[in-house]
Design a protein around this motif. Structure first.
Motif, PDB file in Angstrom:
ATOM      1  N   PHE A  12       6.133   2.388   0.327  1.00  0.00           N
ATOM      2  CA  PHE A  12       5.105   1.359   0.397  1.00  0.00           C
ATOM      3  C   PHE A  12       5.119   0.630   1.733  1.00  0.00           C
ATOM      4  O   PHE A  12       6.185   0.413   2.325  1.00  0.00           O
ATOM      5  CB  PHE A  12       5.299   0.336  -0.729  1.00  0.00           C
ATOM      6  CG  PHE A  12       5.128   0.913  -2.109  1.00  0.00           C
ATOM      7  CD1 PHE A  12       3.885   0.955  -2.709  1.00  0.00           C
ATOM      8  CD2 PHE A  12       6.228   1.434  -2.795  1.00  0.00           C
ATOM      9  CE1 PHE A  12       3.732   1.495  -3.975  1.00  0.00           C
ATOM     10  CE2 PHE A  12       6.076   1.974  -4.056  1.00  0.00           C
ATOM     11  CZ  PHE A  12       4.827   2.007  -4.654  1.00  0.00           C
ATOM     12  N   LEU A  13       3.932   0.257   2.169  1.00  0.00           N
ATOM     13  CA  LEU A  13       3.762  -0.561   3.365  1.00  0.00           C
ATOM     14  C   LEU A  13       3.420  -1.969   2.907  1.00  0.00           C
ATOM     15  O   LEU A  13       2.439  -2.175   2.189  1.00  0.00           O
ATOM     16  CB  LEU A  13       2.635   0.009   4.230  1.00  0.00           C
ATOM     17  CG  LEU A  13       2.356  -0.697   5.555  1.00  0.00           C
ATOM     18  CD1 LEU A  13       3.535  -0.511   6.517  1.00  0.00           C
ATOM     19  CD2 LEU A  13       1.079  -0.170   6.175  1.00  0.00           C
ATOM     20  N   PHE A  63       0.863  -1.187   0.000  1.00  0.00           N
ATOM     21  CA  PHE A  63       0.000   0.000   0.000  1.00  0.00           C
ATOM     22  C   PHE A  63       0.895   1.230   0.000  1.00  0.00           C
ATOM     23  O   PHE A  63       1.780   1.377   0.852  1.00  0.00           O
ATOM     24  CB  PHE A  63      -0.897   0.007   1.237  1.00  0.00           C
ATOM     25  CG  PHE A  63      -1.774   1.234   1.330  1.00  0.00           C
ATOM     26  CD1 PHE A  63      -2.916   1.346   0.559  1.00  0.00           C
ATOM     27  CD2 PHE A  63      -1.443   2.279   2.183  1.00  0.00           C
ATOM     28  CE1 PHE A  63      -3.720   2.474   0.633  1.00  0.00           C
ATOM     29  CE2 PHE A  63      -2.233   3.417   2.269  1.00  0.00           C
ATOM     30  CZ  PHE A  63      -3.380   3.509   1.485  1.00  0.00           C
ATOM     31  N   GLU A  64       0.680   2.134  -0.977  1.00  0.00           N
ATOM     32  CA  GLU A  64       1.517   3.323  -1.104  1.00  0.00           C
ATOM     33  C   GLU A  64       1.049   4.390  -0.110  1.00  0.00           C
ATOM     34  O   GLU A  64      -0.003   5.007  -0.287  1.00  0.00           O
ATOM     35  CB  GLU A  64       1.460   3.868  -2.535  1.00  0.00           C
ATOM     36  CG  GLU A  64       2.507   4.943  -2.806  1.00  0.00           C
ATOM     37  CD  GLU A  64       2.618   5.302  -4.279  1.00  0.00           C
ATOM     38  OE1 GLU A  64       3.599   5.954  -4.674  1.00  0.00           O
ATOM     39  OE2 GLU A  64       1.706   4.917  -5.053  1.00  0.00           O
ATOM     40  N   VAL A  65       1.832   4.580   0.952  1.00  0.00           N
ATOM     41  CA  VAL A  65       1.482   5.557   1.991  1.00  0.00           C
ATOM     42  C   VAL A  65       1.977   6.959   1.633  1.00  0.00           C
ATOM     43  O   VAL A  65       1.354   7.957   1.987  1.00  0.00           O
ATOM     44  CB  VAL A  65       2.048   5.129   3.360  1.00  0.00           C
ATOM     45  CG1 VAL A  65       1.330   3.893   3.864  1.00  0.00           C
ATOM     46  CG2 VAL A  65       3.548   4.855   3.276  1.00  0.00           C
ATOM     47  N   GLU A  66       3.092   7.027   0.940  1.00  0.00           N
ATOM     48  CA  GLU A  66       3.648   8.278   0.432  1.00  0.00           C
ATOM     49  C   GLU A  66       4.194   7.995  -0.962  1.00  0.00           C
ATOM     50  O   GLU A  66       4.260   6.841  -1.390  1.00  0.00           O
ATOM     51  CB  GLU A  66       4.778   8.803   1.340  1.00  0.00           C
ATOM     52  CG  GLU A  66       4.345   9.143   2.766  1.00  0.00           C
ATOM     53  CD  GLU A  66       3.500  10.397   2.855  1.00  0.00           C
ATOM     54  OE1 GLU A  66       3.450  11.137   1.846  1.00  0.00           O
ATOM     55  OE2 GLU A  66       2.885  10.628   3.909  1.00  0.00           O
TER      56      GLU A  66
END
Length: 278
Positions: free
Chosen positions: A78-79, A71-74
């Motif tokens: 990625f997380l 999941f792209e947090v910034e």
């Protein structure tokens, strides 16, 4: 020779209404078996190609065991989310369709209906309770709302009586729907001759029929089949149907012409009522 394959249950568990519980199976109500499917070929040699996940930076292929959801947090940060992280989510009971509430069938907003499944008794012992729940809902004209975990994802569902069984339909969430006001607010009230409404009503009455899905046609799928068949025989693909005209210039004339084609006469204009003078 085509052989009928028995459908497999997508889910097995229990349907619970208050203190009444019965074993049920969920079976997919739709199939993609009749759809045309294409493979991607190498134009040079005509052989199939396969898709490969590759590292964006190095371009090297990444094996399945080394792939993980992210999941792209910034931006470019990625997380990583492991499958076990998703499995650990306690969305609802994995094996019970517990009915939370009932709603009038007439009040169901069909925009939220997404994917149908058949709901049947799990075995003979469950048939009596299943039948009582189904017939009670049918008599009251209601559908049951519940939640189920299918393919590791929790979904809101609606359960309705259907013939000798029941149909369970996945529901879209409110956040998935585009608000109608954002689309309809720009529509302005139209002033038109009441005669046009009467003519349109006559056309509708002429074509009213029963809802019969067996008459539905997938024109795109039929066109694909015709095109493939023509290419196999070395013939030219069938010509496309002409596009309909986008705008109606004289709505009254078009409606009257439609009435004539349907063998209907144009309605007579009502004479204006005469006012009495004192």
């Amino acid at each position: 020779m085509n052989m009928m394959v028995a459908p497999r249950a997508a889910w097995k568990g229990f349907l619970k209404v208050g203190s009444v519980t019965c074993g049920v199976k969920v079976i997919g109500a739709t199939s993609e078996a009749s759809k045309i499917h294409f493979k991607i070929l190498n134009r040079k040699d005509g052989l199939p190609v396969k898709s490969v996940y590759a590292d964006e930076e190095t371009g090297e292929p990444v094996d399945a065991e080394d792939q993980v959801k992210g999941f792209e947090v910034e931006k470019d940060e990625f997380l990583q989310i492991d499958p076990d992280d998703i499995k650990a989510l306690k969305l609802t009971s994995d094996h019970t369709l517990e009915v939370g509430e009932f709603v009038d069938i007439d009040q169901i907003d069909t925009r939220y209906l997404e994917k149908p499944y058949y709901l049947i008794p799990a075995d003979g012992a469950a048939s009596e309770a299943y039948g009582v729940i189904r017939d009670a809902m049918k008599n009251k004209g209601v559908a049951a709302r519940s939640c189920i975990v299918l393919y590791q994802r929790g979904r809101e569902v609606l359960i309705q009586p259907y013939g000798k069984g029941m149909v369970m339909t996945e529901l879209r969430t409110h956040n998935e729907m585009v608000p109608e006001n954002s689309v309809f607010d720009g529509l302005k009230k139209q002033d038109y001759d009441p005669e046009l409404l009467e003519i349109a009503g006559m056309l509708i009455d002429k074509k009213v029929t029963t809802f019969d899905p067996s008459k539905f046609e997938d024109t795109y799928e039929d066109a694909l089949i015709a095109m493939i068949d023509a290419k196999r025989k070395g013939k030219k693909p069938p010509k496309q149907a002409p596009k309909p005209k986008e705008n109606v210039i004289d709505l009254a004339e078009v409606l009257k012409k439609s009435l004539k084609q349907e063998g209907l006469g144009t309605p007579k204009k009502a004479e204006p009522s005469k006012r009495k003078t004192a």
